[in-house]
Design an enzyme around this catalytic site. Sequence first.
Site, PDB file in Angstrom:
ATOM      1  CD  GLU A   1       0.369  -1.611   8.075  1.00 27.11           C
ATOM      2  OE1 GLU A   1      -0.263  -0.666   9.104  1.00 27.11           O
ATOM      3  OE2 GLU A   1       0.680  -1.147   7.292  1.00 27.11           O
TER       4      GLU A   1
ATOM      5  CE  LYS B   1       2.874  -6.081   3.870  1.00 34.62           C
ATOM      6  NZ  LYS B   1       2.611  -4.848   4.550  1.00 34.62           N
TER       7      LYS B   1
ATOM      8  CG  ASP C   1       0.321  -4.068   1.998  1.00 35.37           C
ATOM      9  OD1 ASP C   1       0.544  -5.051   2.870  1.00 35.37           O
ATOM     10  OD2 ASP C   1       1.394  -3.249   1.863  1.00 35.37           O
TER      11      ASP C   1
ATOM     12  CD  GLU D   1       7.675  -0.312   7.815  1.00 34.52           C
ATOM     13  OE1 GLU D   1       6.784  -1.283   7.435  1.00 34.52           O
ATOM     14  OE2 GLU D   1       7.937   0.583   7.451  1.00 34.52           O
TER      15      GLU D   1
ATOM     16  CG  ASP E   1      -0.322  -0.086   2.633  1.00 32.11           C
ATOM     17  OD1 ASP E   1       0.862  -0.154   2.464  1.00 32.11           O
ATOM     18  OD2 ASP E   1      -1.120  -0.070   3.610  1.00 32.11           O
ATOM     19  CB  SER E   2       4.640   1.699   0.013  1.00 27.66           C
ATOM     20  OG  SER E   2       4.759   0.610  -0.777  1.00 27.66           O
TER      21      SER E   2
HETATM   22  O1  KIV Z   1       3.675  -1.169   1.569  1.00 29.46           O
HETATM   23  C1  KIV Z   1       4.480  -1.399   1.747  1.00 29.46           C
HETATM   24  O2  KIV Z   1       5.441  -1.219   0.680  1.00 29.46           O
HETATM   25  C2  KIV Z   1       5.151  -2.414   2.867  1.00 29.46           C
HETATM   26  C3  KIV Z   1       6.494  -2.715   3.037  1.00 29.46           C
HETATM   27  C4  KIV Z   1       7.166  -1.519   3.516  1.00 29.46           C
HETATM   28  C5  KIV Z   1       6.919  -3.901   3.755  1.00 29.46           C
HETATM   29  O3  KIV Z   1       4.201  -2.703   3.740  1.00 29.46           O
END
Ligand code: KIV
Length: 272
Positions: free
Chosen positions: A123, A121, A91, A190, A52-53
């Site tokens: 959090e 994934k 994510d 992280e 989600d980055s």
């Molecule tokens: O969204 C992302 O890029 C991440 C990584 C930093 C692990 O969750």
Amino acid sequence: MSSVSQTAGKITTHVLQRMKNNHEKIAMLTAYDYSMARLLEMAGMEVVLVGDSAANVMAGHKTTLPITLDQMIYHAQSVVRAVERALVVVDLPFGTYQGNSKEALHSAVRIMKESGADAVKLEGGKEVVESIDRILTAGIPVMGHLGLMPQSINKFGTYTVRAIEEEEANRLMEDALLLEQIGCFSVVLEKIPAALAAKVTKAAKIPIIGIGAGHHVDGQVLVLHDMLGITQQFSPRFLRRYHNLSAEITSALEKYISDVKAVTFPNDSEQY
Ligand code: KIV
């Protein structure tokens, strides 16, 4: 000893587990589009994370919070088209799984059905167990994410190193083991102290992937645009820049502009 990764065909969660058992490090990077994902695949990346980055590096948002499920699915579809061997993890975006396990399952199913990705994934630890449980019962592999959790930035107020205090470190260890116990196939840690990441990696049977968590973990992940030097403003200590692509791209763009103005592009052999 033969390498699990080199002899494996498609990378699955089981291959990652065998890599950990065999003490082989796992290489993971983010990708959000077809062309970059193709390069990751050609390089032999084991895991491609549609993070989600994307909210930051693709859309220019300050946090990861604004990205939507539809936008994540669009990025995931582009990546999946490029990748045959790597495991593609996507994510779950902010607001699509916390506090409502039914919605969490719906979001994860949409990602899997509409993109063809291999896993999701999300959090959090104890507070999202119900959601993870429900997703797992549908047969969807889940990767956890602990330590600095960018989706909770408004709760923590800062992107500094997490779990320095003993209480938070103990909680992180408990959460990691809980995620393993309920069936997550891997956990990302992280921005936590390397010594704590080493302890978690030793205690956990599943692969632990670090970002800013030292080298005593089972694998590493970075944001592609950061490690290639496309982004410049983000410079945490853990980030190694493998290239300065921003300078190279800018210089190519400036050359193009000057060629257009000087009418040296296109030349005779570049026209019909
Ligand atoms: O969204 C992302 O890029 C991440 C990584 C930093 C692990 O969750």
